[in-house]
Structure formats: structure tokens, C-alpha cells
Enzyme design. Sequence first.
Site, PDB file in Angstrom:
ATOM      1  N   CYS A  18      31.621 -10.163 -11.563  1.00  0.00           N
ATOM      2  CA  CYS A  18      30.239  -9.809 -11.935  1.00  0.00           C
ATOM      3  C   CYS A  18      29.231 -10.628 -11.132  1.00  0.00           C
ATOM      4  O   CYS A  18      28.145 -10.165 -10.820  1.00  0.00           O
ATOM      5  CB  CYS A  18      29.990 -10.125 -13.406  1.00  0.00           C
ATOM      6  SG  CYS A  18      31.057  -9.311 -14.553  1.00  0.00           S
TER       7      CYS A  18
HETATM    8  N1  LIG Z   1      29.845  -6.438 -13.803  1.00  0.00           N
HETATM    9  C1  LIG Z   1      29.613  -6.996 -14.992  1.00  0.00           C
HETATM   10  O1  LIG Z   1      30.390  -6.860 -15.931  1.00  0.00           O
HETATM   11  N2  LIG Z   1      28.466  -7.684 -15.151  1.00  0.00           N
HETATM   12  C2  LIG Z   1      28.165  -8.446 -16.338  1.00  0.00           C
HETATM   13  C3  LIG Z   1      26.717  -8.309 -16.684  1.00  0.00           C
HETATM   14  C4  LIG Z   1      26.322  -9.175 -17.866  1.00  0.00           C
HETATM   15  C5  LIG Z   1      24.864  -8.955 -18.242  1.00  0.00           C
HETATM   16  N3  LIG Z   1      24.450  -9.933 -19.280  1.00  0.00           N
HETATM   17  C6  LIG Z   1      24.636  -7.532 -18.763  1.00  0.00           C
HETATM   18  O2  LIG Z   1      24.797  -7.333 -19.972  1.00  0.00           O
HETATM   19  O3  LIG Z   1      24.320  -6.653 -17.956  1.00  0.00           O
END
Ligand SMILES: NC(=O)NCCC[C@H](N)C(=O)O
Length: 412
Positions: A402
Site C-alpha cells: 500500500c
Molecule cells: N492498497 C491499500 O490497501 N491501501 C491502504 C489504504 C489505507 C487508507 N487508510 C484507506 O482506507 O484508503
Amino acid sequence: MLKTPAIDVYSEIGKLKKVLLRRPGSEIENITPDLMDRLLFDDIPYLEVARQEHDAFAEIFRRNDVEVVYLEDLAAQSIQAEEIRALFLEEFIAESGIRGDMKKAAVLDYFQSFEDTRTLIDKMMAGIRKEEVFIANPKSLSDIMDSDYPFLIDPMPNLYFTRDPFASVGTGVTIHHMRTVTRQRETLFGKYIFKYHPDFRDSGIKFWYDRDEQYCIEGGDILVLSDKVIAIGISERTDAAAIDLFASRLFADGQSFEVILAFDIPKSRAYMHLDTVFTMVDHATFTIHPEIEGPLTVYSIKKSTKKGTEFDIEKETMELKRILERYLELEEVTLIRCGGKRGIDAGREQWNDGSNTLAIAPGEVVVYARNHITNHLLEENGIRLHVMPSSELSRGRGGPRCMSMPLIRERL
Ligand SMILES: NC(=O)NCCC[C@H](N)C(=O)O
């Protein structure tokens, strides 16, 4: 010798040569208990430690000959020209939710008071607390109305998850329409970088998706499994209609990709993107959250040869292992279960992104130290781990994949 394209990603595991990160900034200390939910955080990270953890993350890349570039630097370098900076500020303020012409003018003056573009970018990412800007000569109720809301412009704490606002696919990029308001402004940085930054401006990169499209798609749902096969999650964050648009442009361009596998996954926060439940760690080895094991519904989308038909779409319901063996033409696929098996450990380690590994080469992945059961299983399966500390970064609900956007991987 042919120059490597500015963006070149045809796999999830090819040796990583260049990666885009965002080092957590003051936006993290603008998360408040009341705003956590809307800002998509489950707790408030301790910024100093989050930065130490992120620096350890960056160090893993540098130790393995991967060039690290930071979103904040690329963005600052992209808006050096005054007219581009003016455009960027105008779009950013227009999308920031500010009401009242005098308020907007005062915020624009405030942004323009930052001489150095890197400091300006950091401020845009951090958000503006209402006490930072004085609204002279209010002309409307919106100008004068002083709500108890603490910000003029919200912070953008999810920026360190550079995986999501845009994605490298082949020699192009998708610039996304994000599901939530709080993350949609993040895609502006990608728009200006890929359009105006010297590394990308005239590099011939393709654009497969645009932030102004009406349908949502996020990068955590896009996995480039090979130069022929792309997996996309139909998820809490990505619409099937967005996948149609993406497929149409990708196939029309004549890239090597032949099929898009759209996986229908549970629409829930824990499984917000496909890469929170499934990532590729080696040529025939994947991590998987045991909760999505068992028959999965997948739609295979291929460019049609039939006149007047754009796609041939087949709906199938079968085990992920079989889907991968069939479409990746692999004899035997190994699935490494996050947390070992369904149950308490799997729930905990998936919640803290034990499935969200990032490959820096075939069979070599970056993982969070805290997911010790999954990590042990990966090693038992011959996967080489680059372990990073993760107590603070994981509070944003994302893992190593991520927090990174590959720009260049060696072709397999
Ligand atoms: N690729 C991913 O799984 N990204 C995580 C994003 C976390 C962020 N707090 C969200 O909820 O979008």
C-alpha cells in the site's frame, strides 16, 4: 540502447528499479479523534516513530539498488513554473471544500506566501488549521461564519499510501477517481506530476484512466500479475464500470496484456482493496487471506475478436489457486495463508496487512515485522524477507504494498 520508459511495470515481482513513496508529514498530526473515521484511520500514529519506520522502509530499497523518489519532491518539481503552480492551486482550492470567496482568496494568498515549492507542497498535504489564516473583509456568511470545525482545508494523511491514487500499468498510468472525498484530492498530485514533471512530461507514458471519470477505481485493487494478466478487485473502492473503461483503453493501445481478471471480493473495510487479501511474492507463490479461500467469483475480460463486440467476458466461480494456475499457465500455484489458517491469528495479521507484501524481486518481499506467523510461513516457503518496523505506520490500515508505487521493474 533503448531508453527504459519512464514507467515500465509488467509484473508484481520483477526486480524493482524505481519506487515512489511519501514520507509521512505533518498531516499525521492533524488527525483528530473526531476526524479519524472520515480520514480513514483507526488511530493516530506517533509521527516521529512513523517517520523512523518509513525511513527504514526506504532504506530497504536503497540497500537493494532501488531508486527511491518521493511524491512531495516530484510534486514540488512539477509546479516550478508559475502558471502551472497557479493552475494547481486553483484546482486544489476548488476541490478543498472551502466556502466563501474571501476565504478562498485568503487561503490562496497563504499558499502563495510560501516561497519554496517543497514547503508549499508540505503545507498543502498537511492541511490548514483555521487559526492559520485571517479572513479580512468578509463579504458573505460563508466568509464570516465561524463553525467549530478545526480546519479550513483538511489534512491528507493517506498520502503515504502511494499505491492508491494512481497506478503504473505497463508503460502507462491510471490516475484514479477515489471512493472517498478525503482521498480524491490526492490524485491531483499524480495528475500534475505525470503531466508536468520533467521525468514524465514528454516521456510518452500512456494514460489509462483519468481522475475526472465518474466511476471509482483505486490502485490497491490493481495487480499486474504478468505481461498478459492483470487482476483487479471489484471492491469497497473499485466499481465494475471503472474496470470496463480501463480495459477498453488498455486493450485498444495494443499493450501485451490479454486478460483482466476482475475478482468480486467482500465490500468491507478490512478487505478494502484486493491487495489486502492477496499479493504475489514469487513466480508461482502468493499470499492469501484464508477468509477469501474457497470458490471466488471472477470475471475474465478479454479483447474480443468478434466484429462489433469489445470484450469476451466469462464469469467463473472457482478456487483462487485454480484461477491462477489456469490464467498464468502455471503447473502448481502455492498459496501462503496469512496467519496460517482461518481464525484469530489470520484476522489479526490480515488486519495489520500480513497479506500486503511488496516484492522487490522474485521471491523477495518487504513485510511488517508484527505479522510474525505469516512471515515465518513465507520463509518456510523459501521467500526472502525484508522486515520493517510497523507499529505506527500500520495504524493507517495499509502495508508495504500500500505504501509504495513501483515506477520501473525489470521485465521477467
Ligand atoms: N492498497 C491499500 O490497501 N491501501 C491502504 C489504504 C489505507 C487508507 N487508510 C484507506 O482506507 O484508503
